[in-house]
Motif scaffolding. Structure first.
Motif, short mmCIF file in Angstrom:
data_model
loop_
_atom_site.label_atom_id
_atom_site.label_comp_id
_atom_site.label_asym_id
_atom_site.label_seq_id
_atom_site.Cartn_x
_atom_site.Cartn_y
_atom_site.Cartn_z
N UNK A 251 0.82 -1.22 0.00
CA UNK A 251 0.00 0.00 0.00
C UNK A 251 0.86 1.27 0.00
N UNK A 252 2.14 1.14 -0.39
CA UNK A 252 3.04 2.29 -0.31
C UNK A 252 2.89 3.29 -1.43
N UNK A 253 2.41 2.83 -2.58
CA UNK A 253 2.18 3.74 -3.69
C UNK A 253 3.47 4.27 -4.33
N UNK A 254 3.27 5.05 -5.39
CA UNK A 254 4.34 5.74 -6.11
C UNK A 254 3.77 7.07 -6.60
N UNK A 255 4.62 8.06 -6.82
CA UNK A 255 4.09 9.38 -7.18
C UNK A 255 3.28 9.41 -8.47
N UNK A 256 3.48 8.46 -9.37
CA UNK A 256 2.84 8.54 -10.67
C UNK A 256 1.57 7.71 -10.78
N UNK A 259 -4.48 8.66 -7.14
CA UNK A 259 -4.66 8.88 -5.70
C UNK A 259 -5.91 8.14 -5.22
N UNK A 260 -5.83 6.84 -5.20
CA UNK A 260 -6.94 5.99 -4.76
C UNK A 260 -6.34 4.65 -4.37
N UNK A 261 -7.18 3.80 -3.81
CA UNK A 261 -6.73 2.47 -3.41
C UNK A 261 -7.76 1.44 -3.83
N UNK A 262 -7.28 0.26 -4.19
CA UNK A 262 -8.19 -0.82 -4.57
C UNK A 262 -8.58 -1.63 -3.34
N UNK A 263 -9.85 -1.94 -3.26
CA UNK A 263 -10.37 -2.80 -2.20
C UNK A 263 -11.04 -4.00 -2.85
N UNK A 300 -9.38 -11.33 -4.91
CA UNK A 300 -8.07 -10.71 -4.99
C UNK A 300 -7.77 -10.44 -6.47
N UNK A 301 -6.58 -9.97 -6.76
CA UNK A 301 -6.17 -9.82 -8.15
C UNK A 301 -6.14 -11.19 -8.82
N UNK A 302 -6.34 -11.24 -10.10
CA UNK A 302 -6.42 -12.50 -10.80
C UNK A 302 -5.13 -13.31 -10.63
N UNK A 322 -4.95 -2.75 -1.57
CA UNK A 322 -3.64 -2.67 -2.21
C UNK A 322 -3.60 -1.44 -3.10
N UNK A 323 -2.40 -0.97 -3.43
CA UNK A 323 -2.25 0.28 -4.15
C UNK A 323 -2.99 0.27 -5.49
N UNK A 324 -3.27 1.45 -6.02
CA UNK A 324 -4.15 1.59 -7.18
C UNK A 324 -3.58 0.92 -8.43
N UNK A 325 -2.28 0.98 -8.62
CA UNK A 325 -1.62 0.30 -9.75
C UNK A 325 -0.31 -0.29 -9.26
N UNK A 326 -0.10 -1.56 -9.53
CA UNK A 326 1.15 -2.21 -9.15
C UNK A 326 2.19 -2.08 -10.26
N UNK A 327 3.45 -2.10 -9.87
CA UNK A 327 4.56 -2.18 -10.81
C UNK A 327 5.11 -3.60 -10.74
N UNK A 328 4.85 -4.44 -11.74
CA UNK A 328 5.30 -5.83 -11.67
C UNK A 328 6.81 -5.98 -11.57
N UNK A 329 7.56 -4.98 -12.01
CA UNK A 329 9.02 -5.06 -11.93
C UNK A 329 9.54 -4.90 -10.50
N UNK A 330 8.69 -4.39 -9.60
CA UNK A 330 9.11 -4.20 -8.21
C UNK A 330 8.84 -5.43 -7.34
#
Length: 462
Positions: A251-256, A259-263, A300-302, A322-330
């Motif tokens: 749930x840490x997010x990233x600046x880009x 500004x929302x969260x998925x439930x 959950x996510x697929x 969980x954060x609004x968009x995940x970065x799979x590379x992280x």
């Protein structure tokens, strides 16, 4: 051949012998009987337990509404980005928190991480938190490791207090799930969720609450939610009165990102988890209106999982955020470091959590489900329920079953509550009905168990 005189003699003799036998039986002592206890009444007669309904009120109007509680707002305003950053830096500094990593070192591995968590909950708990380890064995792919959940309990003050669980897994992993030696930073996954637990504990421990709050940091999530399963199964066996389970993971997010969260909540329209999602979205919007809650009808996510599934599997209301968009590379990468976290974003998530949990924990107890009856007047329903006199009023939710979010509430003051008629409903539509209590500060209790009314109610209700 016997004559009459002989027959008479025989009959007299038989009668004499019978009399003697009966007299002998009478001389036998009657066996001693065990004393029977006096019956003790175990319940009042049914009629004595009935409470007369108050006078019927049709379409009540009330100025008692859900609103922002100044006490909760003060806690929200005190969520500290500096504290969150410090927690995540410390967790990353243990090198790895893999379930199969070192348990003896004081500064490396999962053993050091969990001991720090235990001590930190004790430090921020203001003397109110009861902190302990919950041990369990992990068997995975032929390997064994002793695991420990970290459990911090903030006891509720109400009689028969319900339980709200805030949860995050503190373990992490490198690409290989059983590699306990390689470095694994795990700042966002899931240092962010663990930091949320600590910061929420710091703030909520400054007050006493009606309901019990449990801060649960689980282990062995990365191998398959083993820590959550152990806690959930034991809570079920102990008959723990769990009202809500909220899981925070990455749930840490990233600046880009938005500004929302998925439930995530499965069976959103009508399920215990869907009801929790509705409550979270409503209260979150009331207190943190500039940070949206995107409710998704799914476990959950697929193809992914989270600790919440273990509670859902035993029928308890649980959601994952969980954060609004995940970065799979992280994901499970050395790039997942503390300096890539957006602390403004994470602060907003913590504020949401504080608002929701403080309302559930601080408001009156969850009401009983009302008895709902159709009346002779078409489109009119009568609701009756036991009234909590410590509440100031009630909010009644009456939503079409295909509408996942709460609509406008029907509000009633406590002095008019308990027997209410609501008119103007479409008799061809199935509605989901529940109600919540309101206190003098505008805090909204958790809603009563949902029930369906309408033409298909007998089929749709469980």
């Amino acid at each position: 051949m016997l004559d009459k005189q002989d027959m008479k003699s025989i009959i007299v003799s038989l009668l004499a012998m019978t009399a003697l036998f009966l007299a002998g039986c009478g001389m036998l002592e009657e066996p001693e009987r065990a004393p029977l206890p006096t019956p003790v009444p175990t319940a009042r007669p049914f009629a004595e337990g009935l409470t007369p309904l108050p006078d019927l009120v049709t379409n009540p109007v009330s100025d008692v509404v859900p609103t922002v509680d100044p006490i909760v707002q003060l806690l929200i305003d005190r969520v500290s980005q500096q504290q969150l950053m410090g927690y995540i830096q410390t967790l990353e500094g243990f090198g790895t928190r893999n379930a199969f990593s070192d348990t003896e070192s004081e500064n490396f591995g999962i053993g050091a991480a969990r001991q720090w968590l235990l001590d930190e909950f004790g430090r921020v708990g203001n003397g109110r938190l009861q902190v302990s380890f919950q041990e369990f064995p992990l068997y995975y792919n032929g390997l064994y490791a002793e695991q420990k959940n970290v459990v911090a309990v903030l006891p509720g003050q109400a009689e028969n207090a319900g339980v709200v669980i805030i949860m995050a897994h503190y373990d992490n992993r490198p690409p290989e799930v059983t590699d306990g030696e390689s470095k694994a930073t795990g700042a966002n996954d899931n240092g962010s969720g663990t930091a949320l637990l600590l910061e929420t504990a710091r703030l909520l421990s400054s007050h006493e609450w009606n309901q019990t709050v449990i801060f649960l940091a689980t282990s062995a999530e990365e191998q398959g939610t083993f820590g959550a399963r152990h806690f959930a199964q034991n809570a079920f066996l102990d008959n723990m009165n769990i009202k809500a389970v909220i899981n925070y993971d990455s749930v840490g997010g990233r600046p880009d990102i938005p500004r929302s969260i998925r439930l995530f909540a499965p069976d959103l329209a009508f399920s215990p988890s869907g009801q929790l999602a509705r409550y979270y979205e409503y209260v979150g919007g009331l207190y943190v209106p500039d940070f949206g809650v995107n409710v998704i009808d799914a476990l959950d996510r697929e193809g992914r999982w989270g600790d919440q599934r273990e509670f859902i599997n035993i029928g308890l209301p649980a959601v994952r955020l969980t954060e609004s968009i995940e970065d799979p590379d992280l994901i499970n990468s050395l790039r997942d470091t503390w300096d890539n976290i957006d602390y403004d974003y994470l602060q907003k998530v913590v504020q949401l959590n504080v608002a929701v949990v403080a309302n559930i924990a601080g408001a009156p107890a969850q009401p009983q489900a009302p008895v709902v009856q159709e009346t002779e007047a078409l489109g009119t329903y009568q609701l009756s329920w036991p009234v909590d006199q410590s509440s100031l009023g009630y909010a009644i939710s009456f939503r079409p079953i295909d509408t996942p979010a709460h609509g406008a509430f029907h509000l009633v003051k406590t002095n008019q509550a308990g027997n209410v008629a609501l008119t103007g409903w479409d008799p061809t539509v199935n509605y989901v009905v529940s109600l919540a209590a309101l206190d003098e500060n505008g805090r909204l209790s958790y809603f009563s168990p949902e029930m369906i009314v309408g033409p298909d109610a007998l089929v749709l209700n469980p």
